[in-house]
Design an enzyme around this catalytic site. Structure first.
Site, PDB file in Angstrom:
ATOM      1  N   LYS A  28       4.467   2.449   8.794  1.00  0.00           N
ATOM      2  CA  LYS A  28       3.213   3.152   9.111  1.00  0.00           C
ATOM      3  C   LYS A  28       2.043   2.169   9.170  1.00  0.00           C
ATOM      4  CE  LYS A  28       2.983   6.971   6.868  1.00  0.00           C
ATOM      5  NZ  LYS A  28       2.797   7.939   5.775  1.00  0.00           N
ATOM      6  N   THR A  60      -5.708  12.578   6.106  1.00  0.00           N
ATOM      7  CA  THR A  60      -4.342  12.789   6.595  1.00  0.00           C
ATOM      8  C   THR A  60      -4.307  14.035   7.481  1.00  0.00           C
ATOM      9  OG1 THR A  60      -3.534  11.812   4.548  1.00  0.00           O
ATOM     10  CG2 THR A  60      -1.927  12.990   5.888  1.00  0.00           C
ATOM     11  N   LYS A  77       5.445   2.413  -2.671  1.00  0.00           N
ATOM     12  CA  LYS A  77       5.356   3.792  -3.142  1.00  0.00           C
ATOM     13  C   LYS A  77       5.628   3.803  -4.632  1.00  0.00           C
ATOM     14  CE  LYS A  77       4.540   7.776  -1.133  1.00  0.00           C
ATOM     15  NZ  LYS A  77       3.736   7.979   0.092  1.00  0.00           N
ATOM     16  N   LYS A  97       0.864  -1.191   0.000  1.00  0.00           N
ATOM     17  CA  LYS A  97       0.000   0.000   0.000  1.00  0.00           C
ATOM     18  C   LYS A  97       0.886   1.222   0.000  1.00  0.00           C
ATOM     19  CE  LYS A  97      -4.134   1.828   0.410  1.00  0.00           C
ATOM     20  NZ  LYS A  97      -3.801   2.729  -0.736  1.00  0.00           N
ATOM     21  N   SER A 142      -7.746   5.078   3.852  1.00  0.00           N
ATOM     22  CA  SER A 142      -7.568   4.265   2.636  1.00  0.00           C
ATOM     23  C   SER A 142      -7.967   2.815   2.933  1.00  0.00           C
ATOM     24  CB  SER A 142      -6.111   4.301   2.183  1.00  0.00           C
ATOM     25  OG  SER A 142      -5.867   5.434   1.385  1.00  0.00           O
TER      26      SER A 142
END
Ligand code: NAD
Length: 463
Positions: free
Chosen positions: A141, A237, A153, A117, A396
Site C-alpha cells: 500500500k 480512510t 502491523k 508504517k 498518516s
C-alpha cells in the site's frame, strides 16, 4: 516521478529474473528460501486449493505479482519474508486486582523504502500470521501510493469491549514499553486499526515520550488533533474509499446518483464511508457490524442510526430499518459492496452469490484469491484494499510530515491532497491493468512490488 522514468538501468535489470542479474544477492537469499518451507509449500499449493488464511492470501497475491514481474526465487523470498518480528507478553493488572495476560505482536515486513508504517489491532482473534499478512499489505500500500514507508502491523490479543478505559490504557502502555526498542518516528510508526483509536495513539505517544525524555509527536499517527494529529486523519480512510468507490462506479458505467450500496462493518471505516457515500448521492441500503445487520430499501438515515449505535453499541435493534442476517448483507442486489470489517469474508463459498457490480475493499484482505477468480469470471469489478483503503496511510504520512515540521495544514488542504493522491493512484492502476490485461488487484500489486524490488536493488544487499 517513479524510478522507472529516472533509472533505466535499474528498470532493465528488473525486467530480467533477479537470479541472473543479482547473483550475489540470490546466493545469499537462497538461505531465506530454506527457512520458509511452509510458505513455499503453501505458495505452490495455492493454485490448486483456495488459501484459507490472510497470510496464505497475501502470499498468493505476491506470488502472482512475482510471476508477472519474472523475479527469481531469491527476491521472492526476500519480499515474502518479514524483516523483523517481535512477540511480547502483555500482562494486565485488572481493576479488580486480578492479573491476566495477552500476547502482543509487531511485525515489520519491509523497510526498503523508509520507516515501517502500520496500524495496531486489538482483537481476541489476532495471530502472528494475521499480523504478518497485514504488514505485507502495508508494504504494498505504501509503495503503491508512493509514501516513503515500509510496511508494518501490530496486534494485541485483547477484546477491547470487555475492558475499562483504565485497563486499556495499562495494556497499551505495557505493550508500547515492550516494543519500544523497534519503534520510533524514523523506525516504525503505529496508527489506529480495528479496536484502537486516537485515544490509544495518545497513550502510545505519551509512553514513548516519557521513556525517551521528550515529546515525540512523530511516533504515531492518528493522534488527537490537540496532540499534533492532522485534520482529516480520522475520516481519511473512509474519504479515500468514497473517492475510489465513486470513480469505480463511474468506470463501470453506473450512475453515482441513486446507485445502491451495502457496507459491512460500522466502525471507523464503515460508518464514515456510509455517510460520505450517502452525501455523494449513493443510496446505502444496508450496514452491519459483528452483531447483525440492518436494511432499508429507501436508504438508511445515518444520523438516526448513528445515535442508535452511540446508545446501544450495535446496529441491530434500529427502528428505522429491518433486521438482516449479517452474511446476507454481502449477497444483496446492490451496485456497490464495501466490505469494511475483517479479512476473508468473500471466499469460494459465497462469492458466486455476491451480485454487487462493484466491490471496493475498505477492509484489508476481505477477498480470497478464489473469490477474486469468481468475481472476474462474473465481470464484477474489485478495487483492492491496497488502493481502496489507502486514504488512512496517506493522511498518516501528511500527519508525520506536519509533525516533523511543526507546521500544520488546514482541513481543506489535507482533503485536497488526499483526493489528488487517491485519484492519481486510481488512474495509474486502471491504466496499468488495461495495458497489461490484469485485474485491478494484480495491477496494483505488481506496481507496488516492483517499487519495493527497485528499492532493494538500488540499495544493494548488506554486507
Ligand atoms: P473498527 O474497530 O473501528 O470497526 C470494525 C467494525 O467491523 C465494527 O463495526 C465491528 O463490529 C465490525 N465487525 C467486526 N467483525 C465483523 C464481522 N465478522 N462482520 C461484520 N462486521 C464486523 O475498525 P476499522 O478501523 O473501521 O477497520 C475496519 C477494517 O478497515 C479493518 O480491516 C482494518 O484493517 C481496515 N483499515 C482501517 C483503517 C483505519 O484507518 N482505521 C485504514 C485502512 C484499513
Amino acid at each position: 516521478m517513479s524510478l522507472v522514468d529516472t533509472v533505466p538501468a535499474a528498470t532493465t535489470l528488473l525486467t530480467r529474473p533477479l537470479a541472473t542479474t543479482l547473483p550475489a544477492a540470490t546466493t545469499t537469499l537462497s538461505a531465506a528460501t530454506t527457512t520458509l518451507p511452509a510458505a513455499t509449500t503453501t505458495l505452490s499449493a495455492a493454485t490448486a486449493t483456495p488459501p484459507a488464511t490472510p497470510l496464505d492470501d497475501a502470499r498468493s497475491q505476491l506470488t502472482a505479482a512475482i510471476g508477472v514481474l519474472g523475479y527469481g526465487s531469491g527476491l521472492h523470498s526476500l519480499l515474502a519474508t518479514p524483516r523483523r518480528e517481535l512477540t511480547v507478553a502483555v500482562p494486565l493488572r485488572r481493576d479488580d486486582g486480578s492479573t491476566c495476560l495477552f500476547t502482543g505482536y509487531r511485525v515489520q515486513h519491509n523497510l526498503s523504502r523508509g520507516p515501517a508504517k502500520g496500524g495496531l489491532r486489538y482483537s481476541p482473534h489476532v495471530t502472528l500470521d494475521e499480523v504478518r499478512a497485514l504488514a505485507m499489505w502495508m508494504t504494498w500500500k505504501c509503495a503503491l501510493l508512493d509514501v516513503p514507508y515500509g510496511g508494518a502491523k501490530g496486534g494485541v490479543t485483547i477484546d477491547p469491549r470487555l475492558y475499562s478505559q483504565a485497563e486499556l490504557e495499562r495494556v497499551t502502555r505495557r505493550y508500547t514499553s515492550e516494543i519500544l526498542p523497534i519503534i520510533g518516528p524514523e523506525k516504525d510508526i503505529p496508527a489506529p486499526d480495528m479496536g484502537t483509536d486516537e485515544r490509544t495513539m495518545a497513550w502510545i505517544m505519551d509512553t514513548y515520550s516519557v521513556n525517551v525524555g521528550y515529546t515525540v509527536p512523530g511516533i504515531v499517527t492518528g493522534k488527537p488533533i490537540s496532540l499534533g494529529g492532522s485534520h482529516g486523519r480520522a475520516s481519511a480512510t473512509s474519504r479515500g474509499v468514497t473517492h475510489i468507490a465513486l470513480a469505480a462506479l463511474t468506470h463501470r458505467g453506473l450512475r453515482v446518483n441513486g446507485a445502491t450500496a451495502a457496507v459491512q462493518g460500522f466502525g471507523k471505516v464503515g460508518h464514515d464511508a456510509a455517510v460520505f457515500l450517502t452525501e455523494a448521492g449513493v443510496r446505502v441500503v444496508a450496514v452491519s457490524d459483528q452483531y447483525g445487520a440492518v436494511y432499508n430499501a429507501q436508504g438508511l438515515d445515518f444520523e438516526r442510526l448513528g445515535a442508535h449505535v452511540a446508545a446501544t453499541g450495535r446496529v441491530d435493534g434500529f427502528d428505522g430499518a429491518e433486521p438482516l442476517d449479517g452474511d446476507l448483507l454481502l449477497e444483496l442486489d446492490v451496485d456497490l459492496l464495501v466490505p469494511a470489517a475483517v479479512e476473508g469474508v468473500l471466499h469460494a463459498g459465497n462469492a458466486a452469490r455476491v451480485t454487487a457490480r462493484v466491490i471496493v475493499e475498505g477492509a484489508n484482505g476481505p477477498t480470497s484469491p478464489a473469490a477474486d477468480l469468481i468475481f472476474a469470471a462474473n465481470g464484477q469489478l474489485v478495487v483492492p484494499d491496497i488502493l481502496a483503503n489507502a486514504g488512512g496511510v496517506i493522511v498518516s504520512y501528511f500527519e508525520w510530515v506536519q509533525g516533523n515540521q511543526a507546521y500544520w495544514w488546514n482541513a481543506a488542504e489535507v482533503e485536497h491532497k488526499l483526493a489528488e493522491r487517491m485519484l492519481a493512484a486510481w488512474h495509474q492502476v486502471v491504466d496499468y491493468a488495461a495495458a497489461k490485461n490484469l485485474s485491478l488487484r494484480a495491477a496494483a500489486t505488481v506496481l507496488a512490488v516492483e517499487r519495493v524490488a527497485e528499492a532493494h536493488l538500488l540499495r544493494g544487499l548488506y554486507p
